[in-house]
Design a protein around this motif. Structure first.
Motif, mmCIF file in Angstrom:
data_model
loop_
_atom_site.group_PDB
_atom_site.id
_atom_site.type_symbol
_atom_site.label_atom_id
_atom_site.label_comp_id
_atom_site.label_asym_id
_atom_site.label_seq_id
_atom_site.Cartn_x
_atom_site.Cartn_y
_atom_site.Cartn_z
ATOM 1 N N THR A 116 7.260 -10.744 3.683
ATOM 2 C CA THR A 116 6.016 -11.509 3.712
ATOM 3 C C THR A 116 4.863 -10.598 4.099
ATOM 4 O O THR A 116 4.874 -9.989 5.174
ATOM 5 N N ILE A 117 3.885 -10.504 3.228
ATOM 6 C CA ILE A 117 2.700 -9.685 3.495
ATOM 7 C C ILE A 117 1.575 -10.606 3.948
ATOM 8 O O ILE A 117 1.096 -11.446 3.179
ATOM 9 N N ASN A 121 8.071 -8.712 -2.478
ATOM 10 C CA ASN A 121 7.300 -9.377 -1.447
ATOM 11 C C ASN A 121 6.722 -10.682 -1.981
ATOM 12 O O ASN A 121 6.831 -10.991 -3.178
ATOM 13 N N ARG A 161 6.451 -2.694 2.068
ATOM 14 C CA ARG A 161 6.175 -3.392 0.802
ATOM 15 C C ARG A 161 7.108 -4.587 0.603
ATOM 16 O O ARG A 161 6.936 -5.334 -0.356
ATOM 17 N N PHE A 162 8.085 -4.756 1.466
ATOM 18 C CA PHE A 162 9.042 -5.855 1.327
ATOM 19 C C PHE A 162 8.633 -7.023 2.223
ATOM 20 O O PHE A 162 7.915 -6.864 3.209
#
Length: 840
Positions: free
Chosen positions: A552-553, A466, A549-550
């Motif tokens: 763009t956070i 990420n 969890r992958f």
């Protein structure tokens, strides 16, 4: 192929136990009951000893075995539709008496059935359904019986010759090198799973409770061990088949019974004959579904002429019905009169023959036999006795061959003895052992390290990528029962190559009691989280949790959490959890809130200490024990309720807020007859407190291309926030009701479905004004969006079972179609989303 020393010892012990058991009886009679015209075995034939109460029944292949303490003159053999035959017994300790039965039909002296028209079978079935309450064992206030269950699994159809004398494929060549037996058709079959379970099954009506006390079990097979979880799955609890119910659940499919309320809607009937059965004279009635592609039974039912009660049934599901991976499903059941005059299913045999993905691929055959004996009626135990619903006795694995020879209703045939010996040889072949380990890893998600008594995993969370962490690497572990039967240690370490932060979690659980189940636990963790996509609203969706969890956070933050809790089963489906939780909020994005109402001071972080109470009521749920953990096997008829209350008081144990949160949810599913099955969940909640928006309710959105069952699939992450809310999510699967009637589509076995999801909510003025426009440094603060009086609505329709594993949903967003909100991401008013569903 040579057997290992261990296999030789086991084989020797089995043989010694077998012959020792034989030596304890004075006389042994065995043989096979066959049809004289066809030579095929006659299943469920009754073998009685003349002048004695001893007797037995033949197995599915017609084989029987009978032990006598005293010599008798003869045996008498009778079966439905055959002439009763007697055979003398010789004065020998061991003898074989093969029986040939001649087809016959014993006519009543005079049978008159007056009907207004049509086949008289309809009048008989109508009366049998009308009287079902008189004979259905479910009408008893309570009953219990001794249950013997045997399950066998074989790989078959791999030794057949291909067209044009072509050599077998690589898979079949490999299977041809493995140890095998010869089945009843003279073909090679590889035994890969065999289990035997002896238990006592209890049921009471008011309140409705069931319990199975597993006394002894033996399980062996590829990819499994003689463990408690498999032992619970192979017992009587999951093998309850009652044709007096409206439907039978087999392979998670609701198959309507020919004696259920929808009998006339789904089935056609034909009175074939009136014949003598061992317990009286019966009507022999053939039945079949009105449409061959419907998920329904085809077969024969025998109803006794005196009471109009079910005596025996032989039914199968046509391969054209919409069941994945199944070529043939066949169930035979014998019913006997109980002490109270009701009927009870004392012997059931279920055979499932899987289809072949390709014409030359191997298949799988599963045979299941259940037997009920020593039935006790109308003696209910105290309600607390039935918790837990499945219980393993101490030493449930400790049983020798003498015990199994004593409790088996029918002795093992020669082929079954060979299968029990061969299955250990198969499972120890190196390539098969590797395949078994891969199966366990895929199902459980953990890799056991035997000598350390530690399991590594879950594998699903081992890697992510990420924009905050870069490459995220994680290593997790947990202890198993080899380490301790009281203590369970678990945890993980994670590291991001971009943020160079070490994250961790460590947990300790102590089992105070297994009955009732009571666990005391503690957790400490530090990890990266994101608003709106946390474990609280994701739930048990591990695939979506790993996926989140992958990419763009947005709105990430670090959270440090400490928690102590106690969980206890209170009985009657109640589970109570009390927890004291402390957590911190350290944002990685522009965020602030007003500290006091009377000044302009702001803060960007906070700490919350809260008492959490969760009450869960699931009266129909079956809980399984997997070592030191508990697993839900689901609820089939009654809804599951969950009530959660969170309380935090400002300045108590360092908490920055006074916080109340109440939420109630209900989940349920029910069958709508031939229209299919409906799944729904409803919920509501309120937060009557003034707190920063990360503590408010954020519905779970879904920005992926995959359909997520518990999410709003056209809602962006963190699109809406509420402190008062109500939700409803509904899905109805028609099970192929329409597609099964379209000639061009029914071979595909597609299943149509519809969905609808609604959310209403609001945010109080105090919670809106708690967030400033800018922080003390003058930097703009990211706020949030709330719903208006218009609810959020999305509806959809789709097809599942595409290639037996894929599902496609077309979803329409009906409201807030032009909303951009605080996320800055335009919404998608329509989307096609995929998902994978491996189901029958």
């Amino acid at each position: 192929m040579k057997q290992s020393l261990r296999n030789k010892v086991l084989t020797g012990l089995l043989l010694v136990g077998f012959y020792s058991a034989m030596a304890q009886n004075s006389y042994l009679i065995s043989g096979r009951v066959t049809d004289t015209a066809t030579g095929e075995g006659v299943p469920f034939a009754s073998i009685a000893v003349q002048g004695k109460s001893s007797g037995t029944t033949s197995d599915a292949d017609g084989r029987y075995s009978l032990r006598l303490a005293q010599l008798a003159d003869s045996i008498q053999v009778f079966s439905l539709g055959y002439r009763t035959t007697s055979y003398p017994i010789a004065a020998l300790t061991t003898q074989v008496i093969d029986v040939g039965l001649v087809v016959t039909a014993t006519k009543l002296q005079e049978v008159k059935i007056y009907a207004k028209g049509g086949d008289p079978a309809y009048r008989i079935i109508r009366e049998a359904v009308h009287r079902s309450d008189r004979f259905n064992p479910a009408q008893l206030s309570a009953y219990q019986y001794e249950s013997y269950t045997k399950i066998e699994g074989y790989i078959n159809n791999f030794a057949r010759k291909r067209k044009n004398n072509r050599p077998p494929g690589p898979v079949n060549r490999l299977l041809g090198k493995l140890p095998a037996i010869t089945d009843a058709n003279g073909q090679s079959a590889i035994p890969v799973f065999i289990s035997e379970t002896f238990s006592t099954f209890y049921r009471r009506t008011n309140p409705e409770k069931v319990k199975e006390h597993i006394l002894k079990t033996h399980v062996t097979g590829v990819g499994v061990s003689d463990g408690g979880l498999i032992s619970q799955l192979t017992g009587a609890s999951f093998q309850q088949y009652n044709f007096y119910r409206n439907s039978l659940q087999i392979l998670y499919k609701d198959i309507p019974s020919p004696l259920g309320n929808a009998w006339e809607t789904i089935y056609t009937f034909h009175l074939k004959d009136t014949v003598a059965l061992y317990n009286g004279v019966c009507y022999e009635i053939e039945f079949s579904p009105k449409r061959a592609t419907d998920l329904a039974f085809t077969g024969t039912v025998w109803v006794d002429t005196l009471h109009m009660a079910l005596a025996q049934i032989d039914a199968h599901v046509d391969k054209r019905a919409n069941i994945n991976f199944v070529e043939d499903l066949h169930i035979e059941q014998g019913w006997e009169t109980s002490a109270s005059g009701l009927r009870f299913p004392t012997q059931t045999q279920l055979t499932i023959d899987t289809d072949q993905p390709t014409p030359n691929s191997p298949g799988v055959l599963i045979r299941l036999l259940t037997n009920a004996a020593n039935i006790t009626e109308n003696r209910p135990n105290e309600v607390g006795f039935y918790d837990p619903s499945i219980e393993l006795s101490d030493g449930y694995r400790e049983a020798d061959s003498t015990f199994w020879n004593r409790v088996r209703p029918v002795s093992l045939s020669a082929s079954e003895w060979r299968a029990m010996r061969v299955v250990d040889s198969v499972r120890n072949v190196p390539i098969v052992k590797v395949a078994g380990e891969l199966i366990k890893l895929g199902v459980l998600g953990y890799k056991p390290l035997g000598k350390w008594n530690i399991d590594l995993g879950p594998v699903l969370y081992s890697y992510a990528n990420n924009n905050i962490e870069g490459n995220r690497l994680r290593l997790g572990m947990r202890t198993n029962t080899g380490f301790s039967k009281k203590w369970l240690l678990s945890g993980y370490l994670a590291y991001g190559t971009k943020d160079k932060e070490l994250k961790y979690s460590v947990g300790i659980d102590y089992i105070l009691s297994r009955k009732p189940w009571t666990v005391l636990g503690a957790r400490q963790s530090y990890d990266l989280e994101r608003i709106g996509v946390s474990s609280d609203n994701i739930g048990n969706n591990s695939l979506f949790s790993a996926y989140s969890r992958f990419g763009t956070i947005r709105r990430p933050y670090f959270q440090e959490e400490q928690q102590v809790y106690i969980r206890r089963e209170m009985g009657r489906g109640f589970t109570q959890t009390l927890a004291l939780r402390q957590r911190s909020f350290e944002p990685l994005f522009p965020f602030a809130y007003y500290v006091n109402n009377y000044d302009e001071s702001t803060r960007s972080n906070y700490q919350l200490t809260e008492l959490v109470s969760e009450t869960r009521f699931a009266p129909d749920e079956v809980m399984l024990q997997d070592g030191n953990t508990r697993i839900s096997a689901g609820a089939t008829r009654k809804p599951i309720f969950t009530l959660q209350y969170n309380l935090s008081l400002r300045h108590v144990l360092g908490s920055d807020f006074t916080y109340h949160r109440i939420a109630l949810t209900m989940k349920h599913s029910f069958r709508m007859g031939i229209l299919g099955r409906t799944y729904y969940s409803v919920g509501a909640g309120i937060i009557p407190s003034t707190v920063p928006y990360p503590l408010l309710y954020t519905p779970l959105g879904n920005e992926s291309s995959f359909y997520v069952g518990n999410a709003y699939n056209l809602m962006n992450y963190f699109e809406f926030v509420s402190d008062r809310w109500a939700t409803a999510q509904v899905e109805h699967n028609f099970g192929g009701l329409l597609f099964n009637r379209l000639p061009l589509l029914r071979r595909l076995k597609w299943r149509e479905l519809i969905t609808a999801k609604v959310l209403v909510g609001s945010v109080s003025t105090d919670n809106v004004t708690l967030i400033p426009v800018r922080n003390e440094a003058g930097k703009a603060i990211d706020g949030f969006s709330a719903l208006t009086r218009t609810p959020y609505v999305e509806v959809g329709y789709g097809i599942d079972n595409i290639f037996k594993v894929l599902r496609v949903d077309a979803i329409h967003r009906l409201t807030y179609r032009d909303n951009i909100g605080r996320t800055g991401i335009p919404v998608t008013p329509f989307a096609i989303k995929l998902s994978g569903w491996l189901a029958f």
